[in-house]
Design an enzyme around this catalytic site. Structure first.
Site, PDB file in Angstrom:
ATOM      1  N   ASP A  20       0.823  -1.132   0.061  1.00  0.00           N
ATOM      2  CA  ASP A  20      -0.218  -0.119   0.288  1.00  0.00           C
ATOM      3  C   ASP A  20       0.681   1.322  -0.038  1.00  0.00           C
ATOM      4  OD1 ASP A  20      -2.048   1.911   0.289  1.00  0.00           O
ATOM      5  OD2 ASP A  20      -2.388   1.316   2.351  1.00  0.00           O
ATOM      6  N   ASP A  24      -4.183   3.725   2.493  1.00  0.00           N
ATOM      7  CA  ASP A  24      -5.508   3.400   2.808  1.00  0.00           C
ATOM      8  C   ASP A  24      -6.002   2.085   3.273  1.00  0.00           C
ATOM      9  OD1 ASP A  24      -5.318   2.151   0.473  1.00  0.00           O
ATOM     10  OD2 ASP A  24      -6.557   3.258  -0.816  1.00  0.00           O
ATOM     11  N   ASP A  28      -1.755  -0.891  -4.116  1.00  0.00           N
ATOM     12  CA  ASP A  28      -2.161  -0.311  -5.174  1.00  0.00           C
ATOM     13  C   ASP A  28      -0.794  -0.389  -6.146  1.00  0.00           C
ATOM     14  OD1 ASP A  28      -0.158   1.195  -3.891  1.00  0.00           O
ATOM     15  OD2 ASP A  28      -1.978   2.342  -2.562  1.00  0.00           O
ATOM     16  N   ASP A  97      -4.711 -10.024 -15.930  1.00  0.00           N
ATOM     17  CA  ASP A  97      -5.575 -10.985 -15.820  1.00  0.00           C
ATOM     18  C   ASP A  97      -6.849 -10.565 -16.549  1.00  0.00           C
ATOM     19  OD1 ASP A  97      -7.225 -13.166 -14.406  1.00  0.00           O
ATOM     20  OD2 ASP A  97      -5.887 -12.733 -12.558  1.00  0.00           O
ATOM     21  N   ASP A 198      -9.278 -15.925 -16.817  1.00  0.00           N
ATOM     22  CA  ASP A 198     -10.169 -16.641 -15.623  1.00  0.00           C
ATOM     23  C   ASP A 198     -11.114 -17.374 -16.223  1.00  0.00           C
ATOM     24  OD1 ASP A 198     -10.676 -16.103 -12.956  1.00  0.00           O
ATOM     25  OD2 ASP A 198     -12.599 -15.337 -13.687  1.00  0.00           O
ATOM     26  N   GLU A 255      -7.094 -20.342 -17.004  1.00  0.00           N
ATOM     27  CA  GLU A 255      -7.284 -20.933 -15.945  1.00  0.00           C
ATOM     28  C   GLU A 255      -8.551 -21.938 -16.089  1.00  0.00           C
ATOM     29  OE1 GLU A 255      -9.392 -20.305 -11.351  1.00  0.00           O
ATOM     30  OE2 GLU A 255     -10.171 -19.315 -13.164  1.00  0.00           O
ATOM     31  N   HIS A 331      -4.147 -16.882  -5.719  1.00  0.00           N
ATOM     32  CA  HIS A 331      -5.150 -16.042  -4.704  1.00  0.00           C
ATOM     33  C   HIS A 331      -6.316 -16.877  -4.290  1.00  0.00           C
ATOM     34  CE1 HIS A 331      -6.612 -15.801  -8.620  1.00  0.00           C
ATOM     35  NE2 HIS A 331      -7.863 -15.380  -8.037  1.00  0.00           N
ATOM     36  N   ASP A 332      -6.579 -17.921  -4.870  1.00  0.00           N
ATOM     37  CA  ASP A 332      -7.894 -18.740  -4.578  1.00  0.00           C
ATOM     38  C   ASP A 332      -7.266 -20.005  -3.762  1.00  0.00           C
ATOM     39  OD1 ASP A 332      -9.539 -17.299  -6.168  1.00  0.00           O
ATOM     40  OD2 ASP A 332      -9.198 -18.667  -7.989  1.00  0.00           O
TER      41      ASP A 332
HETATM   42  O1  ISL Z   1     -11.777 -20.174  -5.827  1.00  0.00           O
HETATM   43  C1  ISL Z   1     -12.456 -21.402  -5.878  1.00  0.00           C
HETATM   44  C2  ISL Z   1     -12.454 -22.395  -4.974  1.00  0.00           C
HETATM   45  O2  ISL Z   1     -10.930 -22.662  -4.687  1.00  0.00           O
HETATM   46  C3  ISL Z   1     -12.799 -21.746  -7.228  1.00  0.00           C
HETATM   47  O3  ISL Z   1     -13.676 -22.372  -7.178  1.00  0.00           O
HETATM   48  C4  ISL Z   1     -12.734 -20.624  -8.103  1.00  0.00           C
HETATM   49  O4  ISL Z   1     -13.787 -19.786  -8.066  1.00  0.00           O
HETATM   50  C5  ISL Z   1     -12.659 -21.001  -9.591  1.00  0.00           C
HETATM   51  O5  ISL Z   1     -11.073 -21.669  -9.526  1.00  0.00           O
HETATM   52  C6  ISL Z   1     -12.726 -19.730 -10.477  1.00  0.00           C
HETATM   53  O6  ISL Z   1     -11.644 -18.767 -10.102  1.00  0.00           O
HETATM   54  C7  ISL Z   1     -11.593 -17.525 -10.689  1.00  0.00           C
HETATM   55  O7  ISL Z   1     -12.760 -16.964 -11.060  1.00  0.00           O
HETATM   56  C8  ISL Z   1     -13.425 -16.466 -10.150  1.00  0.00           C
HETATM   57  C9  ISL Z   1     -12.738 -15.716  -8.772  1.00  0.00           C
HETATM   58  O8  ISL Z   1     -13.654 -15.521  -7.957  1.00  0.00           O
HETATM   59  C10 ISL Z   1     -11.393 -16.359  -8.768  1.00  0.00           C
HETATM   60  O9  ISL Z   1     -10.687 -15.608  -7.874  1.00  0.00           O
HETATM   61  C11 ISL Z   1     -10.865 -16.889 -10.054  1.00  0.00           C
HETATM   62  O10 ISL Z   1      -9.561 -17.117  -9.721  1.00  0.00           O
HETATM   63  C12 ISL Z   1     -14.531 -15.777 -10.504  1.00  0.00           C
HETATM   64  O11 ISL Z   1     -14.116 -14.704 -11.456  1.00  0.00           O
END
Ligand code: ISL
Length: 558
Positions: A20, A24, A28, A97, A198, A255, A331-332
């Site tokens: 950051d 805030d 960023d 992305d 995505d 993805e 990030h997931d």
């Molecule tokens: O995050 C999940 C559980 O681990 C997955 O089901 C995820 O929703 C899936 O891999 C799709 O992810 C992508 O699209 C989503 C978004 O929320 C995720 O951050 C992204 O990586 C919708 O855009």
């Protein structure tokens, strides 16, 4: 086009959680720019930025309201241009992305679309009449509840595979497709170097949108088997390739949840008509719950046998045909050291983080490093549902604890601690000062409390840190061709070993033997190597030959 990305390592930045600069509490672009030297020091080639576009942030930027504007919390286009310029000056490429299965409901296309059946943008989204006064079909959303939202004014429903604020685009409409290609070309012309796409394998929906199969106690069907790898997906991606990728030297990764080997061989085929590589999810589904309704919300650990069988299957099946992407974290996903490794003691954290890094970085494909992975950041294990901010975690808690009474609250908190996406999104731990040097303001997502001992400053000060180990692995990939082109084989009989993973990589002039103790136990194993074999990298400072220490990882070269 060249295949430069085959030797590349990609570093993922989650913008809200990296650095950051304006205090805030939200990371960023200027913050990222200020840390590019750090990323460069790690030795990676490409920086992938999770979405930075204008967005109401219902799903942390994966709900885009303007593809050609920067979200004000992240900065503006000038800040982006500066980031891109500095990255290029440092020799880093930038991957964006691309979220085009859906937009935000605040995108102007959807704002128009919902105005009525005659609007020119109506067909940009997937609108259907109800069925007997109910949803058009039985699909559930990936974020819980139905995948349809009723619009009173036009008496129709629109499809949203994710949140209701993320309406799905209608890829059957050529105007949608060409609007997307134009937007991609606009970014490519600006100088970006690639796209991470995505849920790109969800864009082709089945004709007639038929009901899905659902379990006896389930209210909604999981649409994934119907929407993943749909009948027009390869046509759409080839069209995208002709309109965008063929015109620029871009790196692309799809993805693709629910992808299997034969589909991956098409998406990432060496004929280069679609994508360079895809993210497969099978190794991410090895742990979790035995109850399919709960999915990943459980505490079953992945066995080494399952993990090795899966990684081996992908190594073997794509060899010579298509290209793998290699990842543990994003990030997931929860943090790899907490998930497949051992964060119970400082020593085991460091050893197992390095062991898992060796496992991944010695495979064939393009490795991805998610911010913080390179210092061995762990899951946060938040104690209360109030600590969670992700829509996915909060909805799952409500559904399974409060609505279905399938799990008690204490267990669900444990499962969130193991699998919530928030684990990946806690701010980057730069030092042991206030908020780990991420921000002077209370961060949007709680810090992982262990930042006082796990942080970049400390990692850079210690020659045996996880950071320098990643740096070495990345450097080896750049200097030793066998890591990119060597044939992968399991060592004889290794498939039955539930504690040690041993494989070789071999090309015409070099062999690597990779030996990984997946456990905290001391073990004895004998592998045949020439007397003059050299220890290329190891997470211990000496070599005890046939004795393997806890989480020992070593790579011999001969
Ligand atoms: O995050 C999940 C559980 O681990 C997955 O089901 C995820 O929703 C899936 O891999 C799709 O992810 C992508 O699209 C989503 C978004 O929320 C995720 O951050 C992204 O990586 C919708 O855009």
């Amino acid at each position: 086009m060249s295949n430069w990305w085959k030797k590349a390592v990609i570093y993922q930045v989650y913008p809200a959680s990296f650095q950051d600069s304006d205090n805030d509490g939200i990371g960023d672009l200027k913050g990222i720019t200020s840390r590019l030297d750090y990323i460069k020091k790690l030795g990676v080639d490409i920086v992938w930025l999770s979405p930075i576009y204008k967005s109401p942030q219902v799903d942390n930027g994966y709900d885009i309201s303007d593809y050609q504007a920067i979200n004000p919390t992240f900065g503006d286009m000038a800040a982006f241009d500066e980031l891109l310029h500095k990255a290029h000056t440092l020799g880093l490429k930038v991957m964006m992305d691309l979220v085009v299965n859906h937009t935000s409901d605040e995108h102007k296309w959807f704002q128009e679309s919902r105005k009525g059946k005659d609007n020119p943008y109506r067909d940009y989204y997937i609108w259907r009449d109800g069925r007997n006064g109910e949803d058009p079909n039985n699909w559930g959303s990936f974020f819980m509840g139905p995948a349809w939202k009723y619009d009173e004014e036009s008496d129709q429903y629109y499809l949203h595979l994710f949140a209701p604020q993320q309406p799905d685009l209608n890829w059957e409409n050529p105007n949608v497709r060409h609007s997307v290609y134009d937007m991609m070309n606009w970014w490519a012309d600006k100088g970006v170097d690639g796209f991470r796409m995505d849920v790109i394998n969800y864009i082709s929906k089945p004709d007639g949108l038929p009901d899905g199969e659902k379990g006896p106690h389930e209210k909604y069907a999981n649409p994934e088997p119907l929407v993943a790898n749909g009948h027009r997906i390869h046509e759409f991606l080839q069209e995208m390739h002709q309109n965008v990728m063929a015109k620029h030297d871009l790196v692309t990764v799809g993805e693709t949840p629910g992808v299997n080997i034969s589909e991956a061989q098409k998406y990432a085929n060496f004929d280069g008509k679609e994508l360079n590589m895809v993210f497969q999810f099978e190794h991410m589904g090895l742990d979790g719950s035995d109850n399919p309704t709960l999915g990943r919300w459980g505490d079953r650990k992945a066995s080494l046998k399952g993990l090795r069988a899966n990684l081996t299957k992908w190594q073997k099946a794509l060899a010579g045909k298509a290209w793998n992407s290699l990842y543990w974290d994003n990030h997931d996903q929860p943090r790899v050291v907490s998930r497949f490794g051992d964060d119970s003691t400082e020593q085991n954290r460091v050893l197992s983080a390095k062991m898992l890094a060796t496992m991944l970085h010695m495979q064939q494909g393009t490795p991805y490093v998610f911010e913080g992975e390179e210092i061995g950041m762990t899951n946060a294990y938040f104690p209360s549902i109030d600590d969670y901010v992700d829509i996915d975690a909060i909805n799952a808690y409500h559904q399974f604890v409060e609505e279905m009474h399938l799990v008690d609250s204490k267990d669900m908190i444990k499962y969130l601690g193991l699998h919530s996406r928030d684990n990946a999104r806690t701010p980057m731990q730069w030092n042991d000062q206030k908020n780990a040097g991420f921000s002077q303001h209370q961060p949007w997502e709680h810090m992982n409390p262990n930042y006082r001992s796990v942080n970049v400053e400390q990692a850079l000060a210690g020659p045996n840190s996880v950071f320098y180990y990643y740096q070495k692995l990345i450097d080896l990939r750049h200097t030793l061709p066998v890591i990119t082109d060597g044939v992968y084989n399991l060592v004889a009989d290794n498939e039955n070993d539930d504690k040690v993973y041993a494989f070789t990589r071999k090309n015409a002039d070099t062999t690597l033997l990779v030996v990984l103790n997946y456990t905290a136990e001391k073990l004895e194993r004998h592998y045949q190597i020439p007397v003059d074999a050299k220890l290329l990298i190891s997470n211990y400072t000496d070599d005890m030959g046939d004795s393997l220490r806890p989480y020992e990882a070593k790579v011999y070269q001969y």
